[in-house]
Motif scaffolding. Structure first.
Motif, PDB file in Angstrom:
ATOM      1  N   LYS A  11       0.821  -1.214   0.000  1.00  0.00           N
ATOM      2  CA  LYS A  11       0.000   0.000   0.000  1.00  0.00           C
ATOM      3  C   LYS A  11       0.861   1.274   0.000  1.00  0.00           C
ATOM      4  CE  LYS A  11      -3.975  -2.239   2.253  1.00  0.00           C
ATOM      5  NZ  LYS A  11      -4.994  -2.140   3.336  1.00  0.00           N
ATOM      6  N   TYR A  51     -12.292  -2.354  -3.687  1.00  0.00           N
ATOM      7  CA  TYR A  51     -12.851  -2.525  -2.335  1.00  0.00           C
ATOM      8  C   TYR A  51     -14.380  -2.436  -2.338  1.00  0.00           C
ATOM      9  CZ  TYR A  51      -8.388  -2.527   0.231  1.00  0.00           C
ATOM     10  OH  TYR A  51      -7.165  -2.861   0.761  1.00  0.00           O
ATOM     11  N   HIS A  54     -16.707  -3.206   0.549  1.00  0.00           N
ATOM     12  CA  HIS A  54     -16.771  -2.306   1.712  1.00  0.00           C
ATOM     13  C   HIS A  54     -17.517  -1.001   1.406  1.00  0.00           C
ATOM     14  CE1 HIS A  54     -14.170  -4.946   3.902  1.00  0.00           C
ATOM     15  NE2 HIS A  54     -13.108  -4.715   3.163  1.00  0.00           N
ATOM     16  N   PHE A  59     -15.829   3.557   6.728  1.00  0.00           N
ATOM     17  CA  PHE A  59     -14.439   3.901   6.413  1.00  0.00           C
ATOM     18  C   PHE A  59     -14.131   3.870   4.912  1.00  0.00           C
ATOM     19  CE2 PHE A  59     -14.534  -0.667   7.587  1.00  0.00           C
ATOM     20  CZ  PHE A  59     -14.024  -1.242   6.417  1.00  0.00           C
ATOM     21  N   LEU A  63     -10.711   4.939   2.991  1.00  0.00           N
ATOM     22  CA  LEU A  63      -9.935   3.827   2.426  1.00  0.00           C
ATOM     23  C   LEU A  63      -9.550   4.128   0.970  1.00  0.00           C
ATOM     24  CD1 LEU A  63      -8.847   0.909   2.591  1.00  0.00           C
ATOM     25  CD2 LEU A  63     -11.179   0.091   2.127  1.00  0.00           C
ATOM     26  N   ARG A  87      -1.651 -14.032   4.532  1.00  0.00           N
ATOM     27  CA  ARG A  87      -2.323 -13.310   5.630  1.00  0.00           C
ATOM     28  C   ARG A  87      -1.600 -13.536   6.960  1.00  0.00           C
ATOM     29  NH1 ARG A  87      -7.131 -10.569   4.172  1.00  0.00           N
ATOM     30  NH2 ARG A  87      -7.888 -10.638   6.306  1.00  0.00           N
ATOM     31  N   MET A  90       1.263 -11.154   6.840  1.00  0.00           N
ATOM     32  CA  MET A  90       0.786  -9.765   6.979  1.00  0.00           C
ATOM     33  C   MET A  90       0.478  -9.399   8.423  1.00  0.00           C
ATOM     34  SD  MET A  90      -1.857  -9.842   3.765  1.00  0.00           S
ATOM     35  CE  MET A  90      -2.915  -8.596   4.447  1.00  0.00           C
ATOM     36  N   THR A  93      -5.344  -6.937  10.735  1.00  0.00           N
ATOM     37  CA  THR A  93      -5.682  -5.688  10.032  1.00  0.00           C
ATOM     38  C   THR A  93      -5.203  -4.460  10.797  1.00  0.00           C
ATOM     39  OG1 THR A  93      -7.664  -6.805   9.206  1.00  0.00           O
ATOM     40  CG2 THR A  93      -7.609  -4.400   9.011  1.00  0.00           C
ATOM     41  N   ARG A 104       2.637  -6.121   9.198  1.00  0.00           N
ATOM     42  CA  ARG A 104       1.915  -4.962   9.736  1.00  0.00           C
ATOM     43  C   ARG A 104       2.480  -4.537  11.095  1.00  0.00           C
ATOM     44  NH1 ARG A 104      -3.994  -6.961   7.513  1.00  0.00           N
ATOM     45  NH2 ARG A 104      -4.108  -5.567   5.718  1.00  0.00           N
ATOM     46  N   ILE A 111      -4.644   1.358  11.527  1.00  0.00           N
ATOM     47  CA  ILE A 111      -5.535   0.464  10.781  1.00  0.00           C
ATOM     48  C   ILE A 111      -5.826   1.022   9.382  1.00  0.00           C
ATOM     49  CG2 ILE A 111      -7.680   1.459  11.702  1.00  0.00           C
ATOM     50  CD1 ILE A 111      -8.786  -1.464  11.765  1.00  0.00           C
ATOM     51  N   ASP A 112      -5.730   2.335   9.225  1.00  0.00           N
ATOM     52  CA  ASP A 112      -6.015   2.941   7.921  1.00  0.00           C
ATOM     53  C   ASP A 112      -4.840   2.809   6.963  1.00  0.00           C
ATOM     54  OD1 ASP A 112      -8.577   4.070   8.755  1.00  0.00           O
ATOM     55  OD2 ASP A 112      -7.334   5.278  10.090  1.00  0.00           O
ATOM     56  N   ASN A 114      -2.069   0.414   6.633  1.00  0.00           N
ATOM     57  CA  ASN A 114      -1.560  -0.825   7.228  1.00  0.00           C
ATOM     58  C   ASN A 114      -0.696  -1.667   6.291  1.00  0.00           C
ATOM     59  OD1 ASN A 114      -3.632  -1.724   5.658  1.00  0.00           O
ATOM     60  ND2 ASN A 114      -4.824  -2.653   7.305  1.00  0.00           N
ATOM     61  N   VAL A 116      -0.076  -3.424   3.744  1.00  0.00           N
ATOM     62  CA  VAL A 116      -0.302  -4.490   2.755  1.00  0.00           C
ATOM     63  C   VAL A 116      -1.768  -4.909   2.694  1.00  0.00           C
ATOM     64  CG1 VAL A 116       1.991  -5.568   2.616  1.00  0.00           C
ATOM     65  CG2 VAL A 116       0.485  -6.126   4.539  1.00  0.00           C
ATOM     66  N   HIS A 117      -2.118  -5.465   1.561  1.00  0.00           N
ATOM     67  CA  HIS A 117      -3.405  -6.151   1.380  1.00  0.00           C
ATOM     68  C   HIS A 117      -3.133  -7.583   0.943  1.00  0.00           C
ATOM     69  CE1 HIS A 117      -7.271  -7.399  -0.276  1.00  0.00           C
ATOM     70  NE2 HIS A 117      -6.571  -7.856  -1.298  1.00  0.00           N
ATOM     71  N   GLY A 118      -4.008  -8.488   1.355  1.00  0.00           N
ATOM     72  CA  GLY A 118      -3.962  -9.856   0.829  1.00  0.00           C
ATOM     73  C   GLY A 118      -5.361 -10.399   0.662  1.00  0.00           C
TER      74      GLY A 118
HETATM   75  P1  RTP Z   1      -7.153  -5.740   3.270  1.00  0.00           P
HETATM   76  O1  RTP Z   1      -8.478  -6.056   2.611  1.00  0.00           O
HETATM   77  O2  RTP Z   1      -6.651  -4.347   2.952  1.00  0.00           O
HETATM   78  O3  RTP Z   1      -6.139  -6.813   3.032  1.00  0.00           O
HETATM   79  O4  RTP Z   1      -7.339  -5.755   4.841  1.00  0.00           O
HETATM   80  P2  RTP Z   1      -8.127  -6.804   5.706  1.00  0.00           P
HETATM   81  O5  RTP Z   1      -8.691  -7.905   4.853  1.00  0.00           O
HETATM   82  O6  RTP Z   1      -7.221  -7.183   6.829  1.00  0.00           O
HETATM   83  O7  RTP Z   1      -9.308  -5.896   6.263  1.00  0.00           O
HETATM   84  P3  RTP Z   1     -10.733  -5.573   5.621  1.00  0.00           P
HETATM   85  O8  RTP Z   1     -11.768  -5.873   6.629  1.00  0.00           O
HETATM   86  O9  RTP Z   1     -10.877  -6.195   4.264  1.00  0.00           O
HETATM   87  O10 RTP Z   1     -10.680  -3.990   5.452  1.00  0.00           O
HETATM   88  C1  RTP Z   1     -10.045  -3.388   4.339  1.00  0.00           C
HETATM   89  C2  RTP Z   1      -9.226  -2.215   4.806  1.00  0.00           C
HETATM   90  O11 RTP Z   1     -10.115  -1.221   5.308  1.00  0.00           O
HETATM   91  C3  RTP Z   1      -9.525  -0.581   6.409  1.00  0.00           C
HETATM   92  N1  RTP Z   1     -10.368  -0.712   7.581  1.00  0.00           N
HETATM   93  N2  RTP Z   1     -10.610   0.262   8.394  1.00  0.00           N
HETATM   94  N3  RTP Z   1     -11.539   1.832  10.535  1.00  0.00           N
HETATM   95  C4  RTP Z   1     -11.894   0.567  10.473  1.00  0.00           C
HETATM   96  O12 RTP Z   1     -12.603   0.032  11.285  1.00  0.00           O
HETATM   97  C5  RTP Z   1     -11.405  -0.218   9.348  1.00  0.00           C
HETATM   98  N4  RTP Z   1     -11.678  -1.495   9.128  1.00  0.00           N
HETATM   99  C6  RTP Z   1     -11.020  -1.804   7.998  1.00  0.00           C
HETATM  100  C7  RTP Z   1      -8.196  -1.218   6.676  1.00  0.00           C
HETATM  101  O13 RTP Z   1      -7.182  -0.391   6.142  1.00  0.00           O
HETATM  102  C8  RTP Z   1      -8.282  -2.529   5.946  1.00  0.00           C
HETATM  103  O14 RTP Z   1      -7.015  -2.954   5.506  1.00  0.00           O
END
Ligand code: RTP
Ligand code: MG
Length: 141
Positions: A11, A51, A54, A59, A63, A87, A90, A93, A104, A111-112, A114, A116-118
């Motif tokens: 990221k 994304y 989401h 968020f 994001l 993961r 990584m 989150t 991470r 958390i914003d 962070n 890498v993504h996987g």
């Molecule tokens: P990613 O998709 O980026 O690999 O991260 P992840 O699976 O660990 O987390 P995910 O639930 O898919 O959320 C995507 C990205 O959104 C941001 N996020 N912010 N403020 C919050 O509560 C919140 N929750 C998620 C994070 O940057 C996360 O990587």
């Protein structure tokens, strides 16, 4: 578990910190091979589509803003149980909850932003890889 592919993103925060190589090293030492990679500046549309799951979350706007704030590396990692292995490497989150020694924990603070993504499942890996790569841009080896 068979050989798998997963979509990984380094990221904007990690690219800006100049730790691309250190992160790639974690993947390589963890037994994953980089079989496709490119650096991109994402548009709002491309990041938002990535994304899309989401879209209704509070968020989402931040994001997309973060993911377009600078260049990213998008890449395909391949190896045994690659989705879960990535993961694990990584970490959680929220970097504050990420296990010591994970990407991470070592390279991210919030958390914003962070690092890498996987992909989180075989279905999302398939969608996410196709979202960024044509079949002839992936080089199995
Ligand atoms: P990613 O998709 O980026 O690999 O991260 P992840 O699976 O660990 O987390 P995910 O639930 O898919 O959320 C995507 C990205 O959104 C941001 N996020 N912010 N403020 C919050 O509560 C919140 N929750 C998620 C994070 O940057 C996360 O990587
Ligand atoms: Mg996710």
């Amino acid at each position: 578990m068979a050989n798998q592919r997963t979509l990984s993103i380094i990221k904007p925060d990690a690219v800006a910190k100049n730790v691309i190589g250190e992160i790639e090293s974690r993947f390589e030492k963890g037994g994953l091979k980089i079989v496709a990679a490119k650096m991109l500046q994402l548009s709002d549309e491309k990041a938002g589509g990535f994304y899309a799951e989401h879209k209704e979350r509070p968020f989402f706007k931040d994001l997309v803003g973060f993911m377009t704030s600078g260049p990213v590396i998008v890449q395909v990692l391949e190896g045994e149980d690659a989705i879960a292995k990535n993961r694990d490497l990584m970490g959680a989150t929220n970097p504050k909850e990420a296990a010591p020694g994970t990407i991470r924990a070592d390279f991210a603070e919030t958390i914003d932003a962070n690092a890498v993504h996987g992909s989180d499942s075989p279905e999302s890996a398939e969608r996410e890889i196709a979202y960024f790569f044509a079949a002839d841009e992936i080089c199995p080896r």
